[in-house]
Enzyme design. Structure first.
Site, PDB file in Angstrom:
ATOM      1  CE  LYS A 312      -4.196  -1.705   2.236  1.00  0.00           C
ATOM      2  NZ  LYS A 312      -5.117  -1.570   3.385  1.00  0.00           N
ATOM      3  CD  GLU A 397     -19.129  -6.778   7.214  1.00  0.00           C
ATOM      4  OE1 GLU A 397     -18.502  -5.815   6.731  1.00  0.00           O
ATOM      5  OE2 GLU A 397     -19.108  -7.921   6.709  1.00  0.00           O
ATOM      6  NE  ARG A 425     -20.371  -7.150   4.143  1.00  0.00           N
ATOM      7  CZ  ARG A 425     -19.761  -7.510   3.004  1.00  0.00           C
ATOM      8  NH1 ARG A 425     -20.122  -6.957   1.869  1.00  0.00           N
ATOM      9  NH2 ARG A 425     -18.817  -8.409   3.003  1.00  0.00           N
TER      10      ARG A 425
END
Length: 652
Positions: A312, A397, A425
């Protein structure tokens, strides 16, 4: 070979694997953002594929610089996009897009993809009203084959596309690009389990940018990846399988030997157990590794799994050093970086995080759970001060909700910090595992209402509706920061489940020094006395409702609770006013206004009722203040709508 992208002075990082680089960048000199010699010639991937292989290194440098330059002017996701430059180039160079389908998981890493697919000149409109979306969007480009913004959907979608191609007799590839974080979600493994049994042309590319799965990549693993993706290896493997399957004992021995050898240098066993041919890991910034490996994979049959390692923030040292800070920055000067400044007033997320720490210090039963949103939900300080009571379960989730239910069964007081749009979700678990058992799990719902640049996929527009229909659940909507603290306290002390829903960003700036005493359940308050018209405001709509109330001399009530609605207050307002106006930053259908109408019906009271909220369509990305004004949910808009609805009754 390495090359630096065009960032002045010592802010330059290293972009590995470029076969060539512009002279200015290679020399470490300032890169002129206006001089995108190759990039400005690429308006679609077909033009990219016409380039000589040796030109791709320079193009990678230019593309990375363009991403940085663009995001610094508009804001948006940065670290993730700097990390996918070479991978994006390689995929579009090797595969025949858009005929070959690429599905990007989450899609916050697709700025290089957008730039290469004809949207370079529109990057200045990124995440702005009527501008480019920050995520893939099917109606934006034929190259955006599947709309995404939530994680872990890519393998399922790409598998569907691959199966459709087979059914239709079409020869094309489907590629899912998924991050290591998204691989923690059960849906990704459900899709892989299904894909492994299907003879389809599917490639899953695992973009591993946290080193969470594999050891560091080196020349040996790059070489082995090229070897294992080659046709000679594949042909030998298939021939051996054909011969040895007639001798079960020998076939099992050969299979185990191959797994053992590959397992010594790669984390392949898990993925191959799903029925994929695992290749990698390879350096995702090394075009000399990516291009031949992808070219080899393109010739193979059946489900393939390529593991690439990226970094990243690649190429921009500030983002490499702090990828979280540069994950989704606003506008900034690339030469100076993001300047941290103290906020004028705290955000609701910060208020929640401070509340967590304050309560945890005196209540050892309190624990906090997040599905991979520690920073966004304001939980950094809590995770540092109370590490043993902090649980980041990853992008999972469903698991987060049921895990909290298990904690509650044992007498703890779990708080699930989750964005409104992500609780969708875990809805079955909310009903089946929490509400039916009436367990004391509290949900701190961040990002309620319109969220701005992230758009329709992240707007918390439906939570009042999907929460208030669930028995046993208390639903609260604070109008300011202090009410948020008090409601969180109320929810934590309830015997059953609860949700406190608050918006993104800062509130009106209420003082935060009041003791945590909570708020009586189901009790609202009148904040302004007026005549004829009563405005019933829920949560963030109190401030604009008060503005409209001043202009109309209307009574304004802060309703506070979406469930249970304060029936006594509704009855009193109905008795004293001719018109009731319900205002909410939520979809009108099934929202808080509907709850008020149901309350009036149960009381057998008849009054003219006006319902103001989000219209029955998905609200797109843009500035939150402007978006709310565009649907009439600012002070002037509420006043104007009321006057328009009952013009004869209100003097100008």
């Amino acid at each position: 070979m390495t090359a630096t992208i065009g960032i002045p002075g010592d802010l330059s990082g290293q972009a590995h694997g470029s076969a060539s680089a512009s002279a200015g960048a290679a020399a470490g000199k300032d890169y002129n953002p206006a001089m995108y010699e190759l990039l400005k010639t690429i308006d679609d991937p077909a033009e990219l594929r016409k380039l000589d292989r040796k030109q791709l290194g320079q193009l990678a440098d230019e593309l990375r610089a363009y991403v940085l330059d663009s995001v610094s002017k508009t804001g948006g996701h940065l670290s993730s996009n700097l990390g996918t430059v070479e991978l994006t180039l390689a995929l579009h160079y090797v595969f025949n897009t858009p005929e070959d389908r690429i599905v990007w998981d989450v899609g916050h890493q697709t700025y290089p993809h957008k730039i290469l697919t004809g949207r370079r000149e529109r990057m200045s409109t990124l995440r702005q009203t009527d501008g480019l979306s920050g995520f893939p969007k099917r109606d934006e480009s034929i190259y955006d084959t599947f709309g995404t913004a939530h994680s872990s959907t890519s393998i399922s979608a790409a598998l569907g596309m691959a199966a459709a191609a087979k059914l239709k007799g079409e020869k094309r590839h489907a590629i899912a690009v998924i991050g290591d974080g998204a691989m923690s979600a059960g849906m990704a493994f459900e899709a892989m389990n299904n894909a492994g049994t299907m003879d389809v042309e599917l490639l899953v590319v695992l973009n591993d940018n946290e080193m969470s799965i594999s050891p560091p990549v080196g020349a040996l693993t790059n070489y082995l990846a090229r070897l294992m993706s080659g046709r000679m290896y594949d042909t030998a493997k298939r021939y051996s399988e054909h011969v040895l399957k007639r001798l079960p004992a020998m076939w099992e021995l050969a299979k185990r030997a191959e797994e053992h050898v590959k397992g010594m240098v790669t984390p392949s066993t898990l993925f191959e157990e799903f029925g994929f041919n695992y290749i990698g890991p390879i350096d995702g910034h090394d075009l000399d590794a990516l291009l031949p490996t992808l070219a080899n994979i393109k010739k193979l049959r059946g489900p393939q799994f390529l593991h690439v390692i990226t970094r990243k923030g690649q190429g921009y040292k500030l983002a490499e050093d702090d990828p979280v800070l540069y994950h989704g920055p606003g506008k900034f000067n690339p030469a100076e970086g993001i300047k941290k400044s103290a906020a004028i007033k705290p955000t609701y997320s910060q208020v929640f995080g401070d509340w967590l720490c304050e309560v945890a210090a005196r209540d050892s039963r309190m624990v906090a759970i997040t599905p991979a949103m520690r920073e966004g939900s304001g939980m950094v300080k809590f995770s540092e001060n109370f590490p043993e009571r902090y649980f980041d379960v990853g992008i999972a989730e469903q698991h987060a909700v049921t895990f909290a239910a298990g904690l509650a069964c044992e007498g703890l007081r779990p708080v699930v910090a989750i964005y409104s749009t992500f609780l969708q979700r875990g809805y079955d678990q909310l009903i089946h595992d929490v509400a039916i058992q009436n367990l004391p799990v509290m949900f701190a719902l961040d990002r309620g209402g319109v969220v701005g640049g992230d758009g329709a996929t992240h707007n918390g527009a439906f939570d009042y509706a999907f929460l208030r229909c669930i028995p046993n659940l208390t639903v609260m909507a604070p109008a300011d920061e202090d009410e948020c603290r008090q409601m969180l306290t109320t929810g934590l002390n309830l015997a059953g489940p609860s949700a406190v829903r608050y918006p993104r960003g800062s509130g009106p700036g209420a003082a935060l020094d009041r003791p945590l005493v909570g708020i009586p359940v189901g009790k609202g308050e009148v904040r302004r006395k007026g005549s004829r018209i009563a405005i019933l405001a829920f949560g963030s709509m109190l401030a604009p409702a008060l503005e409209a109330g001043d202009a109309l001399d209307a009574t304004v009530a802060n309703m506070r609770f979406v469930k249970p609605v304060d029936a006594d207050l509704v009855a009193a307002l109905a008795a004293e006013h001719e018109v009731l106006v319900c205002v909410e930053e939520h979809a009108l259908l099934g929202g808080a206004g509907s709850a008020v109408c149901e309350t009036l019906a149960s009381l057998r009271l008849e009054r003219q009722v006006l319902l103001f909220g989000l219209p029955d369509r998905f609200i797109d990305h843009g500035d939150s203040v402007k978006l709310l004004a565009s649907v009439g949910l600012d002070g002037k808009g509420i006043e104007r709508s009321i006057r328009s609805a009952i013009r004869a009754a209100i003097p100008e």
